[in-house]
Write an enzyme that holds these catalytic residues in place. Structure first.
Site, PDB file in Angstrom:
ATOM      1  N   GLY A   1      -1.073  33.972  75.225  1.00  0.00           N
ATOM      2  CA  GLY A   1      -0.474  33.557  73.949  1.00  0.00           C
ATOM      3  C   GLY A   1       1.042  33.633  73.966  1.00  0.00           C
ATOM      4  O   GLY A   1       1.738  32.696  73.571  1.00  0.00           O
ATOM      5  N   ARG A   2       1.572  34.748  74.453  1.00  0.00           N
ATOM      6  CA  ARG A   2       3.033  34.934  74.417  1.00  0.00           C
ATOM      7  C   ARG A   2       3.756  34.171  75.528  1.00  0.00           C
ATOM      8  O   ARG A   2       4.967  34.256  75.646  1.00  0.00           O
ATOM      9  CB  ARG A   2       3.356  36.426  74.459  1.00  0.00           C
ATOM     10  CG  ARG A   2       2.742  37.181  75.618  1.00  0.00           C
ATOM     11  CD  ARG A   2       2.805  38.687  75.391  1.00  0.00           C
ATOM     12  NE  ARG A   2       2.106  39.448  76.424  1.00  0.00           N
ATOM     13  CZ  ARG A   2       0.816  39.726  76.401  1.00  0.00           C
ATOM     14  NH1 ARG A   2       0.062  39.310  75.401  1.00  0.00           N
ATOM     15  NH2 ARG A   2       0.256  40.441  77.361  1.00  0.00           N
TER      16      ARG A   2
ATOM     17  N   HIS B   1      28.593  44.307  62.417  1.00  0.00           N
ATOM     18  CA  HIS B   1      28.950  44.837  61.095  1.00  0.00           C
ATOM     19  C   HIS B   1      27.798  45.587  60.458  1.00  0.00           C
ATOM     20  O   HIS B   1      27.809  45.829  59.254  1.00  0.00           O
ATOM     21  CB  HIS B   1      29.438  43.693  60.206  1.00  0.00           C
ATOM     22  CG  HIS B   1      30.668  43.048  60.772  1.00  0.00           C
ATOM     23  ND1 HIS B   1      31.936  43.508  60.512  1.00  0.00           N
ATOM     24  CD2 HIS B   1      30.805  42.035  61.666  1.00  0.00           C
ATOM     25  CE1 HIS B   1      32.816  42.774  61.183  1.00  0.00           C
ATOM     26  NE2 HIS B   1      32.153  41.886  61.898  1.00  0.00           N
TER      27      HIS B   1
ATOM     28  N   LYS C   1      -4.870  29.806  69.955  1.00  0.00           N
ATOM     29  CA  LYS C   1      -5.574  29.756  71.231  1.00  0.00           C
ATOM     30  C   LYS C   1      -7.076  29.938  71.001  1.00  0.00           C
ATOM     31  O   LYS C   1      -7.889  29.194  71.508  1.00  0.00           O
ATOM     32  CB  LYS C   1      -5.015  30.855  72.146  1.00  0.00           C
ATOM     33  CG  LYS C   1      -5.629  30.873  73.521  1.00  0.00           C
ATOM     34  CD  LYS C   1      -4.950  31.897  74.427  1.00  0.00           C
ATOM     35  CE  LYS C   1      -5.742  32.050  75.715  1.00  0.00           C
ATOM     36  NZ  LYS C   1      -5.180  33.039  76.613  1.00  0.00           N
TER      37      LYS C   1
ATOM     38  N   GLU D   1      -5.423  35.527  60.322  1.00  0.00           N
ATOM     39  CA  GLU D   1      -4.258  35.013  59.599  1.00  0.00           C
ATOM     40  C   GLU D   1      -4.212  33.490  59.662  1.00  0.00           C
ATOM     41  O   GLU D   1      -4.047  32.806  58.648  1.00  0.00           O
ATOM     42  CB  GLU D   1      -2.955  35.561  60.202  1.00  0.00           C
ATOM     43  CG  GLU D   1      -2.736  37.047  60.028  1.00  0.00           C
ATOM     44  CD  GLU D   1      -3.333  37.879  61.143  1.00  0.00           C
ATOM     45  OE1 GLU D   1      -4.286  37.417  61.832  1.00  0.00           O
ATOM     46  OE2 GLU D   1      -2.847  39.009  61.343  1.00  0.00           O
TER      47      GLU D   1
ATOM     48  N   GLU E   1       4.322  43.287  73.859  1.00  0.00           N
ATOM     49  CA  GLU E   1       2.871  43.058  73.995  1.00  0.00           C
ATOM     50  C   GLU E   1       2.515  43.051  75.487  1.00  0.00           C
ATOM     51  O   GLU E   1       1.409  43.406  75.869  1.00  0.00           O
ATOM     52  CB  GLU E   1       2.460  41.742  73.314  1.00  0.00           C
ATOM     53  CG  GLU E   1       1.011  41.737  72.867  1.00  0.00           C
ATOM     54  CD  GLU E   1       0.611  40.523  72.037  1.00  0.00           C
ATOM     55  OE1 GLU E   1       0.612  39.408  72.568  1.00  0.00           O
ATOM     56  OE2 GLU E   1       0.283  40.690  70.848  1.00  0.00           O
TER      57      GLU E   1
ATOM     58  N   LYS F   1      -7.199  45.084  64.036  1.00  0.00           N
ATOM     59  CA  LYS F   1      -7.848  43.840  63.563  1.00  0.00           C
ATOM     60  C   LYS F   1      -9.259  44.141  63.092  1.00  0.00           C
ATOM     61  O   LYS F   1      -9.692  43.674  62.047  1.00  0.00           O
ATOM     62  CB  LYS F   1      -7.981  42.847  64.733  1.00  0.00           C
ATOM     63  CG  LYS F   1      -6.791  42.014  65.056  1.00  0.00           C
ATOM     64  CD  LYS F   1      -7.230  40.909  66.041  1.00  0.00           C
ATOM     65  CE  LYS F   1      -6.085  40.349  66.816  1.00  0.00           C
ATOM     66  NZ  LYS F   1      -6.479  39.414  67.862  1.00  0.00           N
TER      67      LYS F   1
HETATM   68  O1  F6P Z   1      -1.796  39.629  68.196  1.00  0.00           O
HETATM   69  C1  F6P Z   1      -2.590  39.382  69.275  1.00  0.00           C
HETATM   70  C2  F6P Z   1      -2.674  37.955  69.680  1.00  0.00           C
HETATM   71  O2  F6P Z   1      -3.829  37.817  70.428  1.00  0.00           O
HETATM   72  C3  F6P Z   1      -1.463  37.466  70.455  1.00  0.00           C
HETATM   73  O3  F6P Z   1      -1.493  37.824  71.788  1.00  0.00           O
HETATM   74  C4  F6P Z   1      -1.556  36.003  70.229  1.00  0.00           C
HETATM   75  O4  F6P Z   1      -0.364  35.373  70.581  1.00  0.00           O
HETATM   76  C5  F6P Z   1      -1.855  35.978  68.757  1.00  0.00           C
HETATM   77  O5  F6P Z   1      -2.736  37.067  68.567  1.00  0.00           O
HETATM   78  C6  F6P Z   1      -2.435  34.716  68.224  1.00  0.00           C
HETATM   79  O6  F6P Z   1      -3.668  34.390  68.780  1.00  0.00           O
HETATM   80  P1  F6P Z   1      -4.293  32.965  68.637  1.00  0.00           P
HETATM   81  O7  F6P Z   1      -3.367  31.976  69.249  1.00  0.00           O
HETATM   82  O8  F6P Z   1      -5.604  33.022  69.352  1.00  0.00           O
HETATM   83  O9  F6P Z   1      -4.477  32.685  67.163  1.00  0.00           O
END
Ligand code: F6P
Length: 548
Positions: free
Chosen positions: A278-279, A395, A217, A223, A364, A515
């Protein structure tokens, strides 16, 4: 249509001061000592009376530690919390995510073309469909082989690079709908900044047959950007030409500037909007990998399923409203019984990533310690969600649910029809769904154990107290449409709980601190900075650096 950034519904009475809350506290004292065995004995029709359905979804909530009065009180709590007003405010595009000043309109992502949903006076539905149409055109080209890679070969492997909401929805949906996917193509998901994730996903792959979807987003997430740059280097190393990027990389983002900076032509970018959390984004362009896998038509079916559940949530009376009932049952255990966790047990191997997906959606969203007005809550908020598909969990950890000391209300999710009819597998699977609900609710008394001739000293070990609550959700068949309904069911259940708890279910400030500290510590690790840390963190960094 409001354009105000303020809370949508007026000042609130603190939750614990609401009459329904107080009544529930008193009511809890009556219900807590009661056993489900008694509740069932007293109400012969309970099994069908405490049930609700919508289309092919049948929710049995009779095995909960409730009576009709409990449900009435919980529904009163929802009303006194302004659930319907909050719900209507969300659907009307009000900025109910007050701490970020944003509307919350994932429901617009699955609205039919003709629907009008406005944000700041602008109908957003046409833009949604414009992007869906572009996605469909692209997906059709890739799926048919019309889209060629740099060396003229068709795409065989699609790798979605993203994390959190830009990964969990896509991977969950791909796994869930794999049956419907184009089997000649392979789909992979890289999320972790641990290089192992990238290395293993790309092991043995040819770049000229691989398409990367960089999903973020913000297009700034550490990452994802690290993995995206590694992917770019990996592709360039094999293809040796910058021009190849346009054929092997597309982006999904709200941030065109950063996409261009990364080197992806914005013609190969699929956008979405700040009112998509995002979620809550798997129906947006973030679902591009899903569409590539199952095709635009089936993707449309999934959206129609989401929309059907949206409409159910928006219009059904609260007492027959599946997300409302499920959300309120969660409140009952969380706030009155003190249950800390919720078990999610889908009896379908295709739903193996569903619990992980729900963890972000629920935790979240509702893991918050202050109310919308910034006051520290004096009650519990979001529960801990966890789970595994059945029957595997039986199990491993079910022992603790059956005989441990913790109360773990659980959701058992089963399908009437299997996608893979093989001998008696499905009957055995479903027999286990029903057996677990029954065993958890009714248990086995010492008398029953003794009657089986068990040695007296072993009897206590073989007793099942029972009185362990479950919801059983029985769905006809796992299809794109039913998956859409299932996800929307939990989305709106989370919403219901957030309204009762008076929190902002749509921000995620809690992920920021870690972060930021990680970015600082990167400097400590490469020696470019010497930040002050507590003695533990400083010693860990020194130990790590000393061993490199
Ligand atoms: O971990 C926090 C967060 O902002 C989530 O809410 C989101 O889904 C994720 O990081 C990834 O963010 P982006 O789509 O901006 O890379």
């Amino acid at each position: 249509m409001s354009t105000a950034a303020a809370a949508p519904v007026g000042a609130k009475t603190p939750l614990t001061q609401l009459p329904a809350w107080k009544a529930l506290q008193a009511h809890y004292r009556q219900i807590e000592p009661r056993h489900l065995r008694e509740l069932f004995a007293e109400q012969p029709g309970r099994g069908t009376e405490l049930a609700a359905s919508f289309e092919d979804f049948y929710l049995d909530y009779s095995k909960h530690r409730i009576t009709g009065e409990t449900l009435d009180l919980l529904l009163e709590l929802a009303e006194q919390s302004g659930l319907t007003e909050h719900r209507d405010a969300m659907f009307a595009g009000e900025r109910i995510n007050t701490t970020e000043g944003r509307a919350v309109l994932h429901v617009a992502l699955r609205a039919p073309r003709e629907q009008v949903i406005e944000v700041d006076g602008k109908n957003v539905v046409p833009e949604v469909h414009e992007v869906l149409d572009r996605m469909a055109e692209f997906a059709n080209r890739v799926r048919s082989g019309a889209w060629k890679g740099h060396t003229g070969k068709r795409i065989k492997t699609v790798i979605n690079v993203g994390i959190g909401g830009s990964d969990l929805g896509p991977v969950m949906a791909y796994e869930a709908l794999r049956f419907y996917s184009q089997r000649e193509m392979e789909f992979k998901f890289v999320s972790n900044v641990d290089g192992t994730d990238f290395a293993e996903a790309t092991y043995g792959l040819s770049a000229d047959e691989t398409l990367f979807i960089i999903s973020s987003k913000t297009f700034t997430t550490l990452e994802t950007m690290t993995n995206a740059h590694t992917a770019r280097d990996w592709a360039l190393q094999q293809l040796g030409d910058e021009k190849a990027i346009a054929k092997h990389f597309v982006a999904v983002s709200t941030n065109a500037g950063e996409v261009a900076k990364f080197g992806i032509d914005t013609a190969n970018m699929f956008g979405f909007w700040d009112w998509v959390g995002g979620r809550y984004s798997m129906d947006s362009a973030i679902g591009l990998s899903t569409m590539l896998a199952i095709g635009p038509e089936q993707f449309g079916e999934m959206l129609a399923g989401f929309h059907a559940m949206d409409e159910h949530f928006r219009t059904a009376p609260l007492g027959q409203n599946l997300p409302v009932i499920m959300g309120l049952l969660g409140v009952w255990y969380n706030n009155f019984f003190g249950a800390q966790t919720v078990g999610i047990f889908p009896y379908d191997q295709y739903l193996k990533r569903f619990p992980a997906y729900l963890q972000q959606l629920t935790m979240e969203s509702n893991g918050k310690h202050v109310t919308l007005s910034g006051d520290t809550v004096n009650y519990q908020t979001g529960q801990i969600f966890w789970g595994e598909p059945g029957t595997n969990g039986q199990h491993s950890f079910y022992q603790l649910i059956h005989q441990g000391t913790k109360l773990i209300p659980s959701d058992l999710i089963g399908f009437v029809e299997t996608l893979n009819p093989l001998g008696k597998h499905h009957e055995y699977l479903m027999a286990n769904v029903f057996a677990q609900g029954e065993a958890l609710a009714f248990g086995k008394t010492a008398e029953q154990v003794e009657a089986e001739g068990t040695k007296p000293e072993i009897v206590p070990h073989r007793v099942f107290e029972g009185n362990r609550p479950t919801s059983t959700l029985l769905i006809q068949k796992l299809t794109p449409r039913s998956l859409g309904k299932l996800v929307a069911l939990y989305e709106h259940s989370v919403f219901t709980q957030g309204v009762v708890w008076q929190i902002d279910s749509f921000d995620q400030w809690g992920v920021e601190l870690g972060k930021k500290l990680a970015v600082d510590i990167i400097g400590d690790l490469d020696g470019s900075k010497h930040n002050q840390h507590d003695s533990s963190t400083a010693a860990l960094i020194a130990n790590y650096r000393g061993r490199e």
